[in-house]
Design an enzyme around this catalytic site. Structure first.
Site, PDB file in Angstrom:
ATOM      1  N   ASN A   9       0.863  -1.181   0.000  1.00  0.00           N
ATOM      2  CA  ASN A   9       0.000   0.000   0.000  1.00  0.00           C
ATOM      3  C   ASN A   9       0.898   1.229   0.000  1.00  0.00           C
ATOM      4  O   ASN A   9       1.499   1.567   1.022  1.00  0.00           O
ATOM      5  CB  ASN A   9      -0.910  -0.022   1.246  1.00  0.00           C
ATOM      6  N   LYS A  11       0.148   4.315  -0.305  1.00  0.00           N
ATOM      7  CA  LYS A  11      -0.459   5.494   0.317  1.00  0.00           C
ATOM      8  C   LYS A  11      -0.210   6.725  -0.569  1.00  0.00           C
ATOM      9  O   LYS A  11      -0.200   6.597  -1.787  1.00  0.00           O
ATOM     10  CB  LYS A  11       0.045   5.657   1.747  1.00  0.00           C
ATOM     11  N   HIS A  94      -9.618   1.127   4.437  1.00  0.00           N
ATOM     12  CA  HIS A  94      -8.397   1.299   5.229  1.00  0.00           C
ATOM     13  C   HIS A  94      -8.676   2.253   6.390  1.00  0.00           C
ATOM     14  O   HIS A  94      -9.459   3.185   6.264  1.00  0.00           O
ATOM     15  CB  HIS A  94      -7.264   1.841   4.343  1.00  0.00           C
ATOM     16  N   GLU A  96      -7.102   4.640   7.555  1.00  0.00           N
ATOM     17  CA  GLU A  96      -6.866   6.062   7.257  1.00  0.00           C
ATOM     18  C   GLU A  96      -8.035   6.658   6.490  1.00  0.00           C
ATOM     19  O   GLU A  96      -8.387   7.824   6.673  1.00  0.00           O
ATOM     20  CB  GLU A  96      -5.556   6.201   6.469  1.00  0.00           C
ATOM     21  N   GLU A 166      -5.477  -5.067  10.130  1.00  0.00           N
ATOM     22  CA  GLU A 166      -4.439  -4.111  10.479  1.00  0.00           C
ATOM     23  C   GLU A 166      -4.800  -3.421  11.794  1.00  0.00           C
ATOM     24  O   GLU A 166      -5.645  -2.527  11.812  1.00  0.00           O
ATOM     25  CB  GLU A 166      -4.292  -3.052   9.392  1.00  0.00           C
ATOM     26  N   GLY A 172       2.373   2.100  10.767  1.00  0.00           N
ATOM     27  CA  GLY A 172       3.342   3.182  10.652  1.00  0.00           C
ATOM     28  C   GLY A 172       3.968   3.599  11.965  1.00  0.00           C
ATOM     29  O   GLY A 172       4.637   4.622  12.040  1.00  0.00           O
ATOM     30  N   SER A 212       3.193  -2.439  10.085  1.00  0.00           N
ATOM     31  CA  SER A 212       4.643  -2.461  10.301  1.00  0.00           C
ATOM     32  C   SER A 212       5.265  -3.831  10.030  1.00  0.00           C
ATOM     33  O   SER A 212       6.173  -4.276  10.743  1.00  0.00           O
ATOM     34  CB  SER A 212       4.988  -1.983  11.718  1.00  0.00           C
TER      35      SER A 212
END
Length: 249
Positions: A9, A11, A94, A96, A166, A172, A212
């Site tokens: 991904n 991003k 996702h 985010e 996730e 991250g 991660s």
């Protein structure tokens, strides 16, 4: 035996010209006939990425997609726009997107249904916050996300789906869920799929771990019974992604 799927991904990273350079750099590093490899890149670079990936084992996916065919939805991307250029996968829901762009379980479900309608494989994201984990509601929360995401999805469609677990607190941050924590939730996801559908669907669906993931953690994570690969963020933009893809060598 489920085939592993390892997706990057990207991003909001890499311009179209940088995309070509990175794909050319990664192509020889991510060769692995035993694994499906997907690069999910920003919308502006999709066409460029597909061209750059030709002749390799890399499939290209989008990072988002809208749930309508066309219309007055400024800035959105319709599913047929993706299929027209050869996109095979799309990340949906996702954390985010949920946090910054107000996506909900219901809009995730609409996007999942629309992706299947157009023959695009959805990578359906789920995951809990640190607060939810500390409160001991992780499994309940994830089960709810999955149940809503798969509303009105047929068993045949569900077998082709990919779910990415996730934990939000591990995206991250450099923190990684322990292998036991990751397997526990992925097993619970597989269990709820079995409850919604049947044993065959439960065994067919592929479940990734994300958060991660690194070259060091990948072999142990991917060896677990219910973890069928990874959705990889920052590490997918580096040569080390080749080591993640080739975790079994």
């Amino acid at each position: 035996m489920r085939r592993k799927i390892i997706a990057g991904n990207w991003k909001m990273n890499k311009t179209p010209s940088e995309t070509v350079k990175l794909i050319n750099e990664l192509k020889p590093l991510v060769k692995n006939d035993d694994v499906d490899v997907v690069f999910c890149v920003p919308a502006i670079s999709l066409t460029t990425a597909i061209e750059a990936a030709k002749g390799s084992n890399i499939e290209i996916g989008a990072e988002n997609m809208f749930y309508e065919e066309s219309g007055a939805y400024t800035g959105e991307i319709a599913p047929n726009m993706l299929t027209d250029i050869g996109v095979k996968y799309v990340i949906i829901g996702h954390s985010e997107r949920r946090e910054y762009f107000a996506e909900t379980d219901e809009t995730v479900n609409k996007k999942v249904l629309k992706a299947f309608e157009h023959g695009i494989t959805p990578i359906i994201c789920c995951g809990e916050s640190l607060k939810q984990r500390e409160q001991g509601v992780t499994i309940d929360f994830i089960r709810q996300q999955i149940k809503v995401a798969f509303l009105n999805v047929t068993a045949d469609q569900a077998k082709k789906a990919v779910i990415a677990y996730e934990p939000i607190w591990a995206i991250g941050t450099g923190k990684v869920a322990t292998t036991a924590q990751a397997e526990e939730v992925c097993a619970a996801i597989r269990q709820v799929i079995g409850e919604i559908y049947d044993e065959a669907t439960k065994e067919a669906i592929r479940i990734q771990y994300g958060g991660s993931v690194s070259a060091a953690s990948a072999p142990e994570l991917f060896a677990e019974a219910d973890i069928d690969g990874g959705l990889v963020g920052g590490a997918s933009l580096k040569p080390d992604f080749g080591k993640i893809v080739n975790y079994n060598k």
